[in-house]
Scaffold this active site. Structure first.
Site, PDB file in Angstrom:
ATOM      1  CE  LYS A 118       5.131  39.934 -21.382  1.00 38.44           C
ATOM      2  NZ  LYS A 118       4.655  41.222 -21.950  1.00 38.44           N
ATOM      3  CB  SER A 159       6.949  43.843 -20.220  1.00 36.43           C
ATOM      4  OG  SER A 159       5.827  43.545 -21.031  1.00 36.43           O
ATOM      5  CB  SER A 207       5.397  44.873 -23.846  1.00 33.22           C
ATOM      6  OG  SER A 207       5.755  45.688 -22.770  1.00 33.22           O
TER       7      SER A 207
HETATM    8  N1  GLN Z   1       6.929  50.032 -21.224  1.00 33.35           N
HETATM    9  C1  GLN Z   1       5.515  50.192 -21.050  1.00 33.35           C
HETATM   10  C2  GLN Z   1       5.185  50.103 -19.577  1.00 33.35           C
HETATM   11  O1  GLN Z   1       6.071  49.996 -18.811  1.00 33.35           O
HETATM   12  C3  GLN Z   1       4.746  49.195 -21.855  1.00 33.35           C
HETATM   13  C4  GLN Z   1       4.668  47.851 -21.229  1.00 33.35           C
HETATM   14  C5  GLN Z   1       3.814  46.895 -22.008  1.00 33.35           C
HETATM   15  O2  GLN Z   1       3.500  47.116 -23.180  1.00 33.35           O
HETATM   16  N2  GLN Z   1       3.401  45.842 -21.343  1.00 33.35           N
HETATM   17  O3  GLN Z   1       4.067  50.137 -19.191  1.00 33.35           O
END
Ligand code: GLN
Length: 505
Positions: free
Chosen positions: A84, A167, A191
């Site tokens: 990532k 994400s 994410s």
């Molecule tokens: N969807 C969540 C956010 O927007 C989690 C994102 C994540 O775990 N990095 O913060």
């Protein structure tokens, strides 16, 4: 190449099978890397990769082959993986999905990247993600994928009009499309779990602190955690074993718990395993397809000898406002380092220093990041700190206590990962609250710092969503990753959802 190997396309081999074939010199690391780099090119329309550097990959692959020849191979020697783009890497640019870091080259590797390299893994490149890991759809990236001149959303290999989740959307899409046998992801509020569910793969976020955060571009430091995404629990176990371990000099919140071989207990019996089923995870907002698949998976667990125990996690709904106060608060502080002075983007035309800061940040950050900086700054400001941030911290503790209460009656907790399957690109991209609400089932485990994973348990049947993958979430108590992986592996031995492959890949 042996006959069994030659009958299976290289990209369909598991991490486990690839590493065995490499060790036995049935395949070379260079040959494997060549195959996957070609696939990344052929399937560039998925938009998973944001950085590829063939020379860097081949140099790593040649070094892996040399270690295999010398008999000093590591546990993942020659296995190609992709990271990532939130992990800093020396060999590849790191953007964290942001214009702010476009073209940025780190002088060091993140600990997780380093540990995987020490185990012999070969890096294929960097994978797209929401800007600074803020998002649930990967639509918040500001970076053009490899092969494209413009910013394009990552596409879900199961239906290219749909988002891959976020994400870690690039990671999930790459693994589902067989562009890499495994990838790293990070999970702050879901994410790893949510994109794994949306793309029909397996992912695990370990207990907060088990994997070092050093070199992970920070979003919300009390929540951020790295983990692997692969097709099976078995492959996740192999990667996670290499990724975890204390890092006291570089991450003061890393747990003082030694590295563990998470593959050792994979085959243990789950006879008598008590699976807690929280009633709050099966309420009105859950789509019929997700409910049906998760319930069928629970039945399958019963057939494998597990016992279902009804439990309650009464503050599940509160996890949304609590998370969306704490995470932006921490983000607003973490992102203050992007000021155009030390690294990253700097505005070209500016007046004084304050003007330089303003213009740099206005140009460098995308809308969602700015929204969170504003929310975070607000909830931390004098006069509002007590009303929002402090309250959120108190409820966060209660959420963690609720889990400890639940774990008195069960060994693991199971439920859906997300209320629906992956939605269409653009469907809710201009509605931040709709995006936040979709995180309801993953946020509480993150706030409590618990390990959580996602395993494929079926596909949508409804005409509108037909064929889209569905994931089930398994949550464990602190440092119970081996138990989660064991429960997941036993399920995967009895089912084949994790072997299903999107058409055309
Ligand atoms: N969807 C969540 C956010 O927007 C989690 C994102 C994540 O775990 N990095 O913060």
């Amino acid at each position: 190449m042996s006959t069994t190997l030659s009958q299976t396309a290289l990209h369909d081999l598991s991490v486990q099978a690839l590493s065995k074939a490499l060790r036995h010199k049935q395949l070379s690391a260079v040959e494997v890397a060549t195959h996957f780099l070609q696939r990344a090119q052929v399937h560039s329309a998925i938009g998973a990769f944001v950085a590829i550097d063939e020379e860097a990959t081949f140099a790593q692959a040649r070094a892996a082959d040399a270690r295999i020849a010398a008999g000093t191979a590591g546990a993942l020697e020659g296995v190609p993986i992709a990271h990532k783009d939130i992990f800093v890497t020396r060999d590849f640019a790191t953007t964290a999905g942001s214009r702010m870091l476009k073209g940025y080259r780190s002088p060091f590797d993140a600990t997780v990247v380093n540990k995987l390299a020490q185990a012999g893994a070969v890096t294929l490149g960097k994978l797209n993600c929401d800007e600074f890991a803020m998002g649930s759809s990967n639509e918040n990236s500001a970076i053009a994928p490899v092969g494209s001149d413009s910013v394009e959303p990552v596409r879900n290999p199961w239906n290219q009009d749909r988002i891959p989740g976020g994400s870690s959307g690039g990671s999930a899409a790459a693994v589902a499309a067989r562009l890499a046998p495994a990838a790293t992801g990070t999970d702050t509020g879901g994410s790893i779990r949510q994109p794994a569910a949306f793309c029909g793969i397996t992912g695990i976020k370990p207990t907060y602190g088990r994997a070092s955060r050093y070199g992970m571009v920070a979003f919300a430091s009390s929540l951020d955690q790295a983990g692997p995404m692969a097709r099976s629990a078995e492959d996740c176990a192999l990667l996670l074993s290499a990724m975890c371990g204390p890092d006291p000099d570089r991450d003061s919140t890393s747990l003082d718990v030694s590295a563990e071989n998470f593959a050792l207990k994979l085959n243990d019996s789950i006879e008598g395993l008590r699976i807690g089923v929280p009633k709050e995870f099966f309420g009105d907002g859950l789509s019929a397809d997700v409910r049906a698949s998760v319930e069928a998976a629970l039945k399958q667990y019963e057939a494998l000898g597990a016992k279902l125990v009804p439990i309650t996690l009464p503050r599940t709904e509160l996890s949304i406002p609590v998370y969306y106060i704490i995470a932006p608060a921490e983000a607003s502080s973490n992102l203050s380092r992007f000021d155009g002075v030390k690294f990253g983007h700097r505005a070209k035309d500016y007046g004084d220093l304050a003007d330089m800061y303003k213009k740099t940040r206005a140009e460098g950050f995308g809308d969602e990041v700015k929204r969170r900086i504003m929310i975070g700054t607000y909830v931390l400001s004098h006069g509002y700190y007590d009303a929002y941030y402090l309250q959120a911290q108190k409820i966060r503790r209660m959420i963690a206590d609720d889990f400890q209460n639940a774990f008195k009656d069960c060994d693991v907790i199971a439920g859906p990962v997300a209320p629906t399957v992956a939605w269409r690109i653009g469907e809710i991209s201009d509605d931040p609250v709709a995006n936040y609400l979709a995180d309801i089932f993953t946020l509480s485990g993150s706030l409590a710092g618990l390990p959580g994973m996602s395993i494929p348990v079926g596909f949508a049947a409804a005409q509108a969503d037909k064929g889209m993958p569905i994931g089930m979430q398994l949550l464990g108590n602190y440092c119970q990753e081996a138990r989660l992986l064991n429960a997941a592996h036993r399920f995967q031995q009895a089912t084949d959802y994790h072997l299903a492959k999107p058409a055309g890949f």
